[in-house]
Design a protein around this motif. Structure first.
Motif, PDB file in Angstrom:
ATOM      1  N   GLU A 198       0.811  -1.227   0.000  1.00 42.57           N
ATOM      2  CA  GLU A 198       0.000   0.000   0.000  1.00 42.57           C
ATOM      3  C   GLU A 198       0.843   1.275   0.000  1.00 42.57           C
ATOM      4  O   GLU A 198       0.332   2.347  -0.284  1.00 42.57           O
ATOM      5  CB  GLU A 198      -0.989   0.013   1.172  1.00 42.57           C
ATOM      6  CG  GLU A 198      -0.368  -0.073   2.538  1.00 42.57           C
ATOM      7  CD  GLU A 198      -0.148  -1.491   3.032  1.00 42.57           C
ATOM      8  OE1 GLU A 198       0.234  -1.625   4.195  1.00 42.57           O
ATOM      9  OE2 GLU A 198      -0.341  -2.457   2.257  1.00 42.57           O
ATOM     10  N   ASP A 199       2.149   1.163   0.249  1.00 46.41           N
ATOM     11  CA  ASP A 199       3.026   2.335   0.277  1.00 46.41           C
ATOM     12  C   ASP A 199       3.907   2.464  -0.961  1.00 46.41           C
ATOM     13  O   ASP A 199       4.721   3.378  -1.045  1.00 46.41           O
ATOM     14  CB  ASP A 199       3.922   2.285   1.524  1.00 46.41           C
ATOM     15  CG  ASP A 199       3.142   2.382   2.812  1.00 46.41           C
ATOM     16  OD1 ASP A 199       2.023   2.933   2.795  1.00 46.41           O
ATOM     17  OD2 ASP A 199       3.646   1.902   3.843  1.00 46.41           O
ATOM     18  N   ARG A 200       3.770   1.582  -1.904  1.00 41.74           N
ATOM     19  CA  ARG A 200       4.682   1.550  -3.050  1.00 41.74           C
ATOM     20  C   ARG A 200       4.312   2.515  -4.178  1.00 41.74           C
ATOM     21  O   ARG A 200       5.157   2.807  -5.025  1.00 41.74           O
ATOM     22  CB  ARG A 200       4.750   0.133  -3.619  1.00 41.74           C
ATOM     23  CG  ARG A 200       5.388  -0.846  -2.685  1.00 41.74           C
ATOM     24  CD  ARG A 200       5.405  -2.232  -3.267  1.00 41.74           C
ATOM     25  NE  ARG A 200       5.952  -3.179  -2.313  1.00 41.74           N
ATOM     26  CZ  ARG A 200       5.961  -4.469  -2.489  1.00 41.74           C
ATOM     27  NH1 ARG A 200       5.466  -5.000  -3.599  1.00 41.74           N
ATOM     28  NH2 ARG A 200       6.461  -5.263  -1.571  1.00 41.74           N
ATOM     29  N   ILE A 201       3.095   2.997  -4.194  1.00 44.84           N
ATOM     30  CA  ILE A 201       2.646   3.785  -5.350  1.00 44.84           C
ATOM     31  C   ILE A 201       3.516   5.014  -5.598  1.00 44.84           C
ATOM     32  O   ILE A 201       3.841   5.341  -6.729  1.00 44.84           O
ATOM     33  CB  ILE A 201       1.153   4.172  -5.242  1.00 44.84           C
ATOM     34  CG1 ILE A 201       0.700   4.842  -6.533  1.00 44.84           C
ATOM     35  CG2 ILE A 201       0.896   5.023  -4.019  1.00 44.84           C
ATOM     36  CD1 ILE A 201      -0.775   5.063  -6.635  1.00 44.84           C
TER      37      ILE A 201
ATOM     38  N   GLU B 215      -0.335  -5.412  -8.340  1.00 45.35           N
ATOM     39  CA  GLU B 215      -0.087  -5.614  -6.915  1.00 45.35           C
ATOM     40  C   GLU B 215      -1.145  -4.921  -6.067  1.00 45.35           C
ATOM     41  O   GLU B 215      -1.445  -5.355  -4.969  1.00 45.35           O
ATOM     42  CB  GLU B 215       1.327  -5.184  -6.541  1.00 45.35           C
ATOM     43  CG  GLU B 215       1.498  -3.820  -6.012  1.00 45.35           C
ATOM     44  CD  GLU B 215       2.960  -3.456  -5.771  1.00 45.35           C
ATOM     45  OE1 GLU B 215       3.855  -4.318  -5.793  1.00 45.35           O
ATOM     46  OE2 GLU B 215       3.198  -2.270  -5.563  1.00 45.35           O
ATOM     47  N   ARG B 216      -1.754  -3.884  -6.582  1.00 47.72           N
ATOM     48  CA  ARG B 216      -2.780  -3.158  -5.837  1.00 47.72           C
ATOM     49  C   ARG B 216      -4.140  -3.852  -5.928  1.00 47.72           C
ATOM     50  O   ARG B 216      -5.039  -3.540  -5.172  1.00 47.72           O
ATOM     51  CB  ARG B 216      -2.878  -1.724  -6.334  1.00 47.72           C
ATOM     52  CG  ARG B 216      -1.583  -0.942  -6.110  1.00 47.72           C
ATOM     53  CD  ARG B 216      -1.699   0.492  -6.498  1.00 47.72           C
ATOM     54  NE  ARG B 216      -2.663   1.173  -5.643  1.00 47.72           N
ATOM     55  CZ  ARG B 216      -2.474   1.464  -4.362  1.00 47.72           C
ATOM     56  NH1 ARG B 216      -1.364   1.106  -3.765  1.00 47.72           N
ATOM     57  NH2 ARG B 216      -3.390   2.086  -3.661  1.00 47.72           N
ATOM     58  N   ALA B 217      -4.275  -4.794  -6.828  1.00 48.82           N
ATOM     59  CA  ALA B 217      -5.562  -5.470  -7.024  1.00 48.82           C
ATOM     60  C   ALA B 217      -6.052  -6.144  -5.744  1.00 48.82           C
ATOM     61  O   ALA B 217      -7.248  -6.262  -5.525  1.00 48.82           O
ATOM     62  CB  ALA B 217      -5.464  -6.481  -8.155  1.00 48.82           C
ATOM     63  N   GLY B 218      -5.150  -6.571  -4.890  1.00 45.94           N
ATOM     64  CA  GLY B 218      -5.544  -7.248  -3.660  1.00 45.94           C
ATOM     65  C   GLY B 218      -5.894  -6.308  -2.517  1.00 45.94           C
ATOM     66  O   GLY B 218      -6.352  -6.753  -1.470  1.00 45.94           O
TER      67      GLY B 218
ATOM     68  N   SER C  99      -7.510   1.621  -2.971  1.00 44.59           N
ATOM     69  CA  SER C  99      -6.844   1.558  -4.265  1.00 44.59           C
ATOM     70  C   SER C  99      -7.494   2.338  -5.407  1.00 44.59           C
ATOM     71  O   SER C  99      -6.815   2.672  -6.358  1.00 44.59           O
ATOM     72  CB  SER C  99      -6.682   0.101  -4.688  1.00 44.59           C
ATOM     73  OG  SER C  99      -7.932  -0.495  -4.865  1.00 44.59           O
ATOM     74  N   LYS C 100      -8.776   2.617  -5.361  1.00 45.62           N
ATOM     75  CA  LYS C 100      -9.463   3.215  -6.526  1.00 45.62           C
ATOM     76  C   LYS C 100      -8.803   4.501  -7.013  1.00 45.62           C
ATOM     77  O   LYS C 100      -8.474   4.632  -8.184  1.00 45.62           O
ATOM     78  CB  LYS C 100     -10.938   3.485  -6.214  1.00 45.62           C
ATOM     79  CG  LYS C 100     -11.811   2.267  -6.339  1.00 45.62           C
ATOM     80  CD  LYS C 100     -12.088   1.971  -7.776  1.00 45.62           C
ATOM     81  CE  LYS C 100     -13.185   0.956  -7.875  1.00 45.62           C
ATOM     82  NZ  LYS C 100     -13.347   0.449  -9.198  1.00 45.62           N
ATOM     83  N   LYS C 101      -8.623   5.476  -6.128  1.00 47.33           N
ATOM     84  CA  LYS C 101      -8.066   6.759  -6.552  1.00 47.33           C
ATOM     85  C   LYS C 101      -6.606   6.599  -6.980  1.00 47.33           C
ATOM     86  O   LYS C 101      -6.169   7.202  -7.955  1.00 47.33           O
ATOM     87  CB  LYS C 101      -8.197   7.792  -5.443  1.00 47.33           C
ATOM     88  CG  LYS C 101      -7.814   9.167  -5.899  1.00 47.33           C
ATOM     89  CD  LYS C 101      -8.313  10.228  -4.965  1.00 47.33           C
ATOM     90  CE  LYS C 101      -7.844  11.562  -5.478  1.00 47.33           C
ATOM     91  NZ  LYS C 101      -8.823  12.555  -5.531  1.00 47.33           N
ATOM     92  N   ASP C 102      -5.863   5.767  -6.257  1.00 45.68           N
ATOM     93  CA  ASP C 102      -4.480   5.527  -6.654  1.00 45.68           C
ATOM     94  C   ASP C 102      -4.414   4.804  -7.993  1.00 45.68           C
ATOM     95  O   ASP C 102      -3.555   5.111  -8.827  1.00 45.68           O
ATOM     96  CB  ASP C 102      -3.750   4.709  -5.586  1.00 45.68           C
ATOM     97  CG  ASP C 102      -3.476   5.513  -4.328  1.00 45.68           C
ATOM     98  OD1 ASP C 102      -3.538   6.759  -4.374  1.00 45.68           O
ATOM     99  OD2 ASP C 102      -3.190   4.893  -3.297  1.00 45.68           O
TER     100      ASP C 102
ATOM    101  N   GLU D 205     -13.217   6.498 -14.802  1.00 42.86           N
ATOM    102  CA  GLU D 205     -14.177   5.552 -14.213  1.00 42.86           C
ATOM    103  C   GLU D 205     -13.861   5.306 -12.727  1.00 42.86           C
ATOM    104  O   GLU D 205     -14.758   5.217 -11.898  1.00 42.86           O
ATOM    105  CB  GLU D 205     -14.086   4.237 -14.991  1.00 42.86           C
ATOM    106  CG  GLU D 205     -15.019   3.147 -14.562  1.00 42.86           C
ATOM    107  CD  GLU D 205     -14.774   1.885 -15.392  1.00 42.86           C
ATOM    108  OE1 GLU D 205     -14.561   0.823 -14.781  1.00 42.86           O
ATOM    109  OE2 GLU D 205     -14.794   1.980 -16.638  1.00 42.86           O
ATOM    110  N   ASP D 206     -12.576   5.215 -12.404  1.00 41.55           N
ATOM    111  CA  ASP D 206     -12.156   4.980 -11.024  1.00 41.55           C
ATOM    112  C   ASP D 206     -12.245   6.226 -10.153  1.00 41.55           C
ATOM    113  O   ASP D 206     -12.391   6.123  -8.937  1.00 41.55           O
ATOM    114  CB  ASP D 206     -10.725   4.437 -10.977  1.00 41.55           C
ATOM    115  CG  ASP D 206     -10.634   2.972 -11.365  1.00 41.55           C
ATOM    116  OD1 ASP D 206     -11.690   2.301 -11.441  1.00 41.55           O
ATOM    117  OD2 ASP D 206      -9.515   2.488 -11.607  1.00 41.55           O
TER     118      ASP D 206
END
Length: 172
Positions: free
Chosen positions: A48-51, A80-83, A89-92, A122-123
């Motif tokens: 969650e911190d990799r973006i 990797e963010r799919a999980g 995750s949506k906005k990122d 869409e996100d």
């Protein structure tokens, strides 16, 4: 030598050192070493911190016209963010799709870019900055109609810079 420096120190110090080395090499213009350390940093952080590190890598790759590496880095980020929880995750994800759109335009692939920009929208349909960036990207490659469409969306969502960009673009 650099890799030996991080051996034997705790994880937090190692992460901070990798971050420092990455930025130092970036400032020195040594993109190979900067990307090495950013990749090392990327592997050290929780998903969650990799973006943010991914976005920095993409920026470096894009500056050097290494578009395929930039795209690979972004797509890995989406996978990797799919999980992660959608609320996280949506906005990122939208930011990553938006960057894929920009890079697709740089690669002269406007149809692919449009798909990515639409997915980003869409996100995060209320993200005025995303729409602004899409508009500017289209403006920069001479696609006036697409630029106007995205900039109008951005303006409707309250992005002040979109108004100025629209005025300038409508004069052309």
């Amino acid at each position: 030598l650099d890799a030996q420096i991080t051996q034997g120190i705790d994880a937090n110090k190692s992460i901070n050192l990798a971050r420092t080395l990455a930025y130092a090499y970036e400032e020195l213009g040594d993109i190979d070493k900067a990307t090495f350390w950013k990749n090392k940093l990327l592997r050290s952080l929780p998903k969650e911190d990799r973006i943010f590190v991914r976005e920095e890598l993409v920026h470096l790759y894009t500056e050097k016209a290494m578009y395929d590496k930039a795209i690979k880095t972004l797509k890995e980020g989406l996978l990797e963010r799919a999980g992660l929880k959608p609320s996280v995750s949506k906005k990122d994800d939208a930011r990553l799709y938006s960057q894929l759109g920009k890079i697709s335009l740089l690669k002269k692939e406007p149809r692919t870019a449009e798909e990515y920009f639409e997915k980003a929208y869409e996100d995060a349909p209320k993200d005025s900055w995303l729409c602004y960036n899409a508009g500017i990207a289209y403006r920069d490659i001479g696609k006036k109609d697409e630029a106007l469409r995205w900039l109008k969306r951005s303006s409707e969502l309250g992005e002040d810079r979109a108004d100025q960009a629209l005025k300038e673009l409508e004069k052309k």
